[in-house]
Design a protein around this motif. Structure first.
Motif, short mmCIF file in Angstrom:
data_model
loop_
_atom_site.label_atom_id
_atom_site.label_comp_id
_atom_site.label_asym_id
_atom_site.label_seq_id
_atom_site.Cartn_x
_atom_site.Cartn_y
_atom_site.Cartn_z
N ALA A 58 -32.98 23.82 15.67
CA ALA A 58 -31.77 23.99 14.87
C ALA A 58 -31.30 22.67 14.28
O ALA A 58 -30.81 22.61 13.14
CB ALA A 58 -30.68 24.63 15.73
N ALA A 88 -29.09 28.66 6.75
CA ALA A 88 -29.27 30.02 7.28
C ALA A 88 -30.22 30.02 8.47
O ALA A 88 -29.98 30.69 9.48
CB ALA A 88 -29.80 30.93 6.17
N GLN A 89 -31.31 29.24 8.37
CA GLN A 89 -32.25 29.15 9.48
C GLN A 89 -31.60 28.48 10.68
O GLN A 89 -31.81 28.88 11.83
CB GLN A 89 -33.50 28.38 9.04
CG GLN A 89 -34.57 28.31 10.12
CD GLN A 89 -35.77 27.49 9.69
OE1 GLN A 89 -35.76 26.88 8.61
NE2 GLN A 89 -36.79 27.48 10.53
N SER A 90 -30.79 27.46 10.39
CA SER A 90 -30.10 26.77 11.48
C SER A 90 -29.14 27.70 12.20
O SER A 90 -29.06 27.72 13.44
CB SER A 90 -29.35 25.56 10.93
OG SER A 90 -28.63 24.91 11.96
N ASP A 91 -28.39 28.52 11.42
CA ASP A 91 -27.48 29.48 12.05
C ASP A 91 -28.23 30.51 12.89
O ASP A 91 -27.78 30.89 13.98
CB ASP A 91 -26.66 30.18 10.97
CG ASP A 91 -25.68 29.24 10.27
OD1 ASP A 91 -25.40 28.17 10.86
OD2 ASP A 91 -25.22 29.57 9.17
N ALA A 92 -29.38 30.96 12.39
CA ALA A 92 -30.16 31.94 13.16
C ALA A 92 -30.67 31.34 14.46
O ALA A 92 -30.65 31.99 15.53
CB ALA A 92 -31.32 32.45 12.30
N LEU A 93 -31.13 30.09 14.41
CA LEU A 93 -31.61 29.43 15.63
C LEU A 93 -30.47 29.20 16.62
O LEU A 93 -30.64 29.35 17.83
CB LEU A 93 -32.29 28.12 15.27
CG LEU A 93 -33.63 28.23 14.55
CD1 LEU A 93 -34.11 26.86 14.09
CD2 LEU A 93 -34.68 28.88 15.45
N ALA A 103 -27.77 31.05 16.87
CA ALA A 103 -27.43 32.35 17.46
C ALA A 103 -28.43 32.73 18.54
O ALA A 103 -28.06 33.26 19.60
CB ALA A 103 -27.40 33.41 16.35
N GLN A 104 -29.71 32.46 18.29
CA GLN A 104 -30.73 32.74 19.30
C GLN A 104 -30.53 31.87 20.53
O GLN A 104 -30.70 32.32 21.67
CB GLN A 104 -32.12 32.53 18.69
CG GLN A 104 -33.25 32.98 19.58
CD GLN A 104 -34.60 32.83 18.92
OE1 GLN A 104 -34.68 32.49 17.72
NE2 GLN A 104 -35.67 33.06 19.66
N LYS A 124 -27.65 33.25 22.58
CA LYS A 124 -28.09 34.39 23.37
C LYS A 124 -28.92 33.94 24.56
O LYS A 124 -28.77 34.47 25.68
CB LYS A 124 -28.89 35.34 22.48
CG LYS A 124 -29.41 36.56 23.20
CD LYS A 124 -30.23 37.45 22.27
CE LYS A 124 -30.78 38.66 23.01
NZ LYS A 124 -31.61 39.51 22.10
#
Length: 386
Positions: free
Chosen positions: A226, A233-238, A240-241, A244
């Protein structure tokens, strides 16, 4: 309230059996007296001479053992005594037979006095019927007879108790042997607890290394990706993962911590701690708790781990769809029962159940595992609350 007829009949049969055994004991006491009299007459000189003493003693002990076996049979048949496999020494056999002979002969005398008293009571009743006794004489005879009857019955009861003690001393293990057995049991339970603690420690270490540590490495890698990501967008997805993954790491770390020691036992008690086990299990778990009053901390801990390990095994290996947990306290015993409707076939000698058995045995408790093929599996622990 009336007694159950079956119970009354069983009690009457037991009393009649005890009376028959006592009367037979009078006859065996006469046989013991005859044995010693014959030994004194025929073997006395040989017992005094050093060269023949061992052979004469062996012959005497052989006869004494046969009479002792008769006494053992009498106690088992008429009094329901169950003695463990125990071979008494020659000295114990001779001492028992001598004591038993004296007690039996004394019992014969007391029983004879009781029969004689019953005959006199019959004559007294006949005299009252014929009106040949004055009221003063009748009152004197009744008071004196009642006192003698009380003393006679108490003597018979005391001699019966002495007979039972003599039998336990000869046919059962002695105090030294019982103490040695107890020491052996304590040593075995201590070794089992040490093995269980070591096994649990290795399992926690394995869970930390293979589970939590690997997840933390994955979390660190996600955070690193991240940071290096150029696309928001990729940073936000990472991220969020990673968020979790951090939640899953916390849940697994909490699970490992509960395996080491559940803090809910200290703060909330056993009932709430078992409720936590039910909430974390993937199967529906029904908990029935009926144990009023405070429990010793060691008992609470052992009960918790019995339930936790049994529920975990049911969820992982049994293929069960439902688990029942019942905790009941009756007197000084806490009974913990865990039953699942799975396929059964649990190995009582498995590492987890062996560890539980050692933990329960350290408290002088008992753990039973009943798991036939096809189920259900029932784990029952009885824990003394003293």
């Amino acid at each position: 309230m009336r007694d159950d007829p079956a119970d009354t009949d069983g009690g009457s049969a037991g009393r009649l059996s005890a009376v028959a055994g006592t009367l037979l004991g009078c006859l065996t006491a006469l046989a013991g007296l005859l044995c010693f009299a014959v030994a004194a007459a025929l073997l006395g000189a040989f017992l005094l001479w050093p060269r023949t003493r061992s052979g004469a003693r062996a012959l005497l002990v052989t006869g004494a053992r046969k009479l002792t076996e008769v006494e053992r049979w009498r106690r088992s048949l008429f009094f329901g005594d169950r003695f463990p496999e125990h071979r008494a020494s020659d000295q114990q056999v001779l001492r028992y037979l001598a004591s038993r002979t004296c007690a039996g002969l004394l019992c014969t005398v007391v029983a004879g006095l009781l029969v004689f008293g019953l005959v006199l009571a019959g004559l007294l009743a006949a005299g009252v019927f014929r009106s040949t006794l004055s009221w003063q004489e009748l009152l004197t005879q009744v008071v004196l007879g009642s006192v003698l009857l009380f003393l006679d019955v108490q003597g018979l009861l005391s001699l019966a108790a002495l007979d039972a003690r003599l039998a336990r001393a000869c046919f059962g293990p002695g105090e030294r042997e019982l103490l040695e057995r107890r020491i052996g049991e304590l040593a075995a339970s201590r070794a089992a607890v040490v093995r269980a603690v070591d096994s649990e420690r290795r399992r926690v270490e394995r869970d930390l290394h293979d589970g939590v540590q690997q997840r933390l490495v994955a979390l660190a890698m996600l955070l690193g990706r991240a940071r290096r990501a150029r696309d928001p967008a990729q940073s936000d997805a990472l991220l969020a993962q990673a968020h979790k993954e951090s939640g899953e790491v916390l849940a697994e770390l909490r699970e490992v911590a509960w395996r080491v020691y559940p803090t809910a036992l200290d703060s909330l008690g056993l009932r709430e701690a078992l409720g936590g086990v039910a909430e974390r299990c993937s199967l529906p778990v029904r908990v029935s708790y009926d144990a009023s009053g405070p429990l010793p901390r060691s008992v609470e801990t052992a009960a918790y781990f019995v339930v936790s390990e049994s529920v975990t095994n049911a969820a992982k290996h049994s293929g069960a769809g439902d688990v029942l947990v019942r905790v009941v306290r009756r007197g000084g015993i806490l009974t913990v029962l865990v039953r699942d409707d799975g396929t059964g076939g649990a190995d009582p000698e498995g590492s987890g159940l062996t560890g539980l058995r050692g933990r329960v045995a350290a408290l002088d408790g008992m753990l039973d595992v009943h798991s036939p093929a096809g189920g259900p599996t029932t784990v029952t622990a009885e824990l003394p609350c003293v």
